[in-house]
Design an enzyme around this catalytic site. Structure first.
Site, PDB file in Angstrom:
ATOM      1  N   VAL A   1     -19.358   2.006  -6.103  1.00  0.00           N
ATOM      2  CA  VAL A   1     -19.577   0.657  -6.214  1.00  0.00           C
ATOM      3  C   VAL A   1     -21.115   0.505  -5.802  1.00  0.00           C
ATOM      4  CG1 VAL A   1     -18.895  -1.577  -5.096  1.00  0.00           C
ATOM      5  CG2 VAL A   1     -17.326   0.151  -5.497  1.00  0.00           C
TER       6      VAL A   1
ATOM      7  N   LYS B   1       0.922  -1.152  -0.192  1.00  0.00           N
ATOM      8  CA  LYS B   1      -0.095   0.099   0.006  1.00  0.00           C
ATOM      9  C   LYS B   1       0.876   1.309  -0.038  1.00  0.00           C
ATOM     10  CE  LYS B   1      -4.556   1.205   0.182  1.00  0.00           C
ATOM     11  NZ  LYS B   1      -5.697   0.361  -0.586  1.00  0.00           N
TER      12      LYS B   1
ATOM     13  N   GLY C   1     -24.754   3.350   1.065  1.00  0.00           N
ATOM     14  CA  GLY C   1     -23.680   3.982   0.253  1.00  0.00           C
ATOM     15  C   GLY C   1     -24.033   3.803  -1.413  1.00  0.00           C
TER      16      GLY C   1
HETATM   17  N1  LIG Z   1     -13.945   1.245  -5.747  1.00  0.00           N
HETATM   18  C1  LIG Z   1     -13.817   0.281  -5.491  1.00  0.00           C
HETATM   19  O1  LIG Z   1     -13.402  -0.436  -6.618  1.00  0.00           O
HETATM   20  C2  LIG Z   1     -13.598  -0.652  -4.166  1.00  0.00           C
HETATM   21  C3  LIG Z   1     -12.780  -1.759  -4.117  1.00  0.00           C
HETATM   22  C4  LIG Z   1     -12.691  -2.669  -2.952  1.00  0.00           C
HETATM   23  C5  LIG Z   1     -13.388  -1.839  -1.795  1.00  0.00           C
HETATM   24  N2  LIG Z   1     -14.137  -0.541  -1.888  1.00  0.00           N
HETATM   25  C6  LIG Z   1     -14.765  -0.089  -0.792  1.00  0.00           C
HETATM   26  O2  LIG Z   1     -16.343   0.111  -1.025  1.00  0.00           O
HETATM   27  C7  LIG Z   1     -16.450   1.229  -0.487  1.00  0.00           C
HETATM   28  C8  LIG Z   1     -17.400   2.163  -1.243  1.00  0.00           C
HETATM   29  O3  LIG Z   1     -16.318   2.426  -2.220  1.00  0.00           O
HETATM   30  P1  LIG Z   1     -16.606   3.447  -3.531  1.00  0.00           P
HETATM   31  O4  LIG Z   1     -15.375   3.182  -4.303  1.00  0.00           O
HETATM   32  O5  LIG Z   1     -18.097   3.379  -3.848  1.00  0.00           O
HETATM   33  O6  LIG Z   1     -16.711   5.050  -2.549  1.00  0.00           O
HETATM   34  P2  LIG Z   1     -17.546   6.190  -2.883  1.00  0.00           P
HETATM   35  O7  LIG Z   1     -16.771   7.257  -2.125  1.00  0.00           O
HETATM   36  O8  LIG Z   1     -17.822   6.353  -4.596  1.00  0.00           O
HETATM   37  O9  LIG Z   1     -18.923   6.074  -2.411  1.00  0.00           O
HETATM   38  C9  LIG Z   1     -19.165   5.942  -0.830  1.00  0.00           C
HETATM   39  C10 LIG Z   1     -20.574   6.303  -0.861  1.00  0.00           C
HETATM   40  O10 LIG Z   1     -21.152   6.075   0.569  1.00  0.00           O
HETATM   41  C11 LIG Z   1     -21.578   7.410   1.095  1.00  0.00           C
HETATM   42  N3  LIG Z   1     -21.551   7.525   2.450  1.00  0.00           N
HETATM   43  C12 LIG Z   1     -20.183   7.777   3.126  1.00  0.00           C
HETATM   44  N4  LIG Z   1     -20.196   7.590   4.456  1.00  0.00           N
HETATM   45  C13 LIG Z   1     -21.534   7.452   4.530  1.00  0.00           C
HETATM   46  C14 LIG Z   1     -22.492   7.038   5.876  1.00  0.00           C
HETATM   47  N5  LIG Z   1     -21.830   7.106   6.922  1.00  0.00           N
HETATM   48  N6  LIG Z   1     -23.690   6.582   5.581  1.00  0.00           N
HETATM   49  C15 LIG Z   1     -24.325   6.405   4.274  1.00  0.00           C
HETATM   50  N7  LIG Z   1     -23.600   6.724   3.269  1.00  0.00           N
HETATM   51  C16 LIG Z   1     -22.397   7.295   3.332  1.00  0.00           C
HETATM   52  C17 LIG Z   1     -20.865   8.529   0.104  1.00  0.00           C
HETATM   53  O11 LIG Z   1     -21.790   9.781   0.096  1.00  0.00           O
HETATM   54  C18 LIG Z   1     -20.805   7.828  -1.260  1.00  0.00           C
HETATM   55  O12 LIG Z   1     -21.681   7.957  -1.912  1.00  0.00           O
HETATM   56  C19 LIG Z   1     -15.338   1.831   0.400  1.00  0.00           C
HETATM   57  O13 LIG Z   1     -15.328   1.156   1.739  1.00  0.00           O
HETATM   58  C20 LIG Z   1     -14.402   1.422  -0.271  1.00  0.00           C
HETATM   59  O14 LIG Z   1     -13.009   1.206   0.418  1.00  0.00           O
HETATM   60  C21 LIG Z   1     -14.218  -0.079  -3.251  1.00  0.00           C
END
Ligand SMILES: NC(=O)c1ccc[n+]([C@@H]2O[C@H](COP(=O)([O-])OP(=O)(O)OC[C@H]3O[C@@H](n4cnc5c(N)ncnc54)[C@H](O)[C@@H]3O)[C@@H](O)[C@H]2O)c1
Length: 351
Positions: free
Chosen positions: A186, A78, A182
């Site tokens: 994703v 990382k 959320g």
């Molecule tokens: N993007 C990827 O390919 C990927 C891969 C592995 C893991 N993840 C994990 O998946 C999760 C989502 O990733 P993402 O890329 O969609 O992120 P993102 O930032 O695009 O989406 C996160 C969403 O969650 C919402 N949010 C934040 N805090 C919140 C809360 N307390 N209550 C309700 N909604 C809330 C935000 O407003 C946002 O719409 C993260 O934990 C990330 O680490 C993502």
């Protein structure tokens, strides 16, 4: 004791002050036993260097397990670009920091391969690529695989199907209900995939602007607290980590928890609390491995192949079925079974 303490069991940790930006860049290489360590570059604000280093140490370790369980020929690493709370990140400083990070990556000679993470993007990977060739997740026009989110979403869908099959004996989602929290890169995609399969959706996001997306999906918008305790078939956390702790675990009504969020459990012992409540929990690092599986395809000898990546991502369902069966046989949690599978694959790498 710090509940988030990270054990130091890493092969290498490199901390350098960037000659252009003056910012600290950190790379933690947890393991290269199965192949080069791969993990995203997080550009984030930290109050102190300890917090930044802890992030690099914890997240690189998690990447080792994620790739091992997915059967990828990769280790865990990382990167962190440490911004101070007061750092004003204009385009010039951002570029300088990314170039500095590229030099740090290059100094490791391929032991670490970077990718995008919170605070970085495919465009950032293009800047890093001016300083090192050990970069993935670049834009498709540069031969990369682009945004990993669609593949992460596909993997979460596969994890939900495997969990539903385990709990209810079939993979149909018609008439099943899912609470998605959320609706970001994703979560929104997961919600769309589930809606297409006929699932009834209950959704929440901290950002009210997402209500329009929910309406388009025909989903019912509820508060975050209501989503957590909704009497649905699946609770699907796709926001931030730490959502399940000793207190919130008692509120979960769904018999299945499967989602994209990293570090869903505030601590490992929450997995046992879930098991005792009869809740089937899909370990997050198994369910959300679609993005890394897709990125790993970029490093395959023949180059990036979207179709091969899709097949491999869907196989998350098989991996999870094996983990669930192993957990039941050994009367352990799916978390313990997943970690045991990772250890087994790491041992293969060492052998
Ligand atoms: N993007 C990827 O390919 C990927 C891969 C592995 C893991 N993840 C994990 O998946 C999760 C989502 O990733 P993402 O890329 O969609 O992120 P993102 O930032 O695009 O989406 C996160 C969403 O969650 C919402 N949010 C934040 N805090 C919140 C809360 N307390 N209550 C309700 N909604 C809330 C935000 O407003 C946002 O719409 C993260 O934990 C990330 O680490 C993502």
């Amino acid at each position: 004791m710090d509940p988030y303490a990270a054990p130091l069991e890493h092969e290498q940790v490199l901390v350098r002050r960037g000659e252009r930006s003056g910012l600290f860049t950190i790379v933690a290489v947890h393991s290269t036993v199965r192949g080069p360590s791969l993990g995203g570059c997080r550009m984030w604000r930290y109050d102190d260097a300890r917090a930044a280093l802890r992030d690099a140490l914890r997240l690189s370790r998690a990447m080792t397990y994620k790739s091992a369980v997915a059967g990828l020929p990769l280790g865990g690493g990382k990167g962190v670009i440490m911004l101070r709370p007061e750092t004003v990140l204009g385009p010039k400083l951002r570029r300088a920091a990314l170039e500095d990070f590229g030099d740090t990556v290059d100094a490791l000679g391929g032991a670490y391969v970077t990718a995008e993470d919170v605070g970085t993007s495919a465009t950032a990977m293009d800047v890093i690529a001016t300083r090192t060739r050990h970069v993935t997740g670049r834009a498709p026009k540069h031969g990369g695989s682009g945004d990993p989110s669609p593949f992460t979403a596909l993997g979460v869908e596969a994890a939900i199907l495997a969990s539903v099959e385990r709990s209810f004996g079939g993979t149909s989602l018609k008439g099943r209900s899912v609470a998605v929290v959320g609706l970001g890169h994703v979560g929104l995609r997961v919600a769309r995939l589930l809606a297409r399969r006929g699932a009834k959706l209950v959704v929440n996001d901290i950002d009210p602007a997402r209500k329009a997306d929910a309406a388009k999906l025909g989903a019912r918008w509820v508060s975050a607290a209501k989503a957590l305790s909704a009497p649905v078939d699946v609770y699907c956390p796709c926001a931030l980590g730490g959502v399940l702790d000793h207190e919130t675990v008692g509120l979960v009504q769904a018999p299945i928890v499967a989602g994209a969020a990293n570090n869903q459990l505030a601590s490992d012992d929450v997995a046992e609390l879930l098991r005792r409540r009869g809740v089937l929990w899909a370990p997050d690092f198994v369910a959300n491995a679609g993005g890394i599986i897709n990125i790993a395809q970029e490093l395959a000898p023949g180059g990036y192949d979207k179709r091969a990546a899709t097949v491999q991502v869907r196989a998350i369902a098989d991996t999870l079925a094996t983990i669930y069966a192993g957990a039941q046989d050994a009367r352990i949690t799916p978390l313990e079974a997943a970690l045991a599978l990772a250890e087994e694959r790491l041992a293969e790498g060492r052998g």
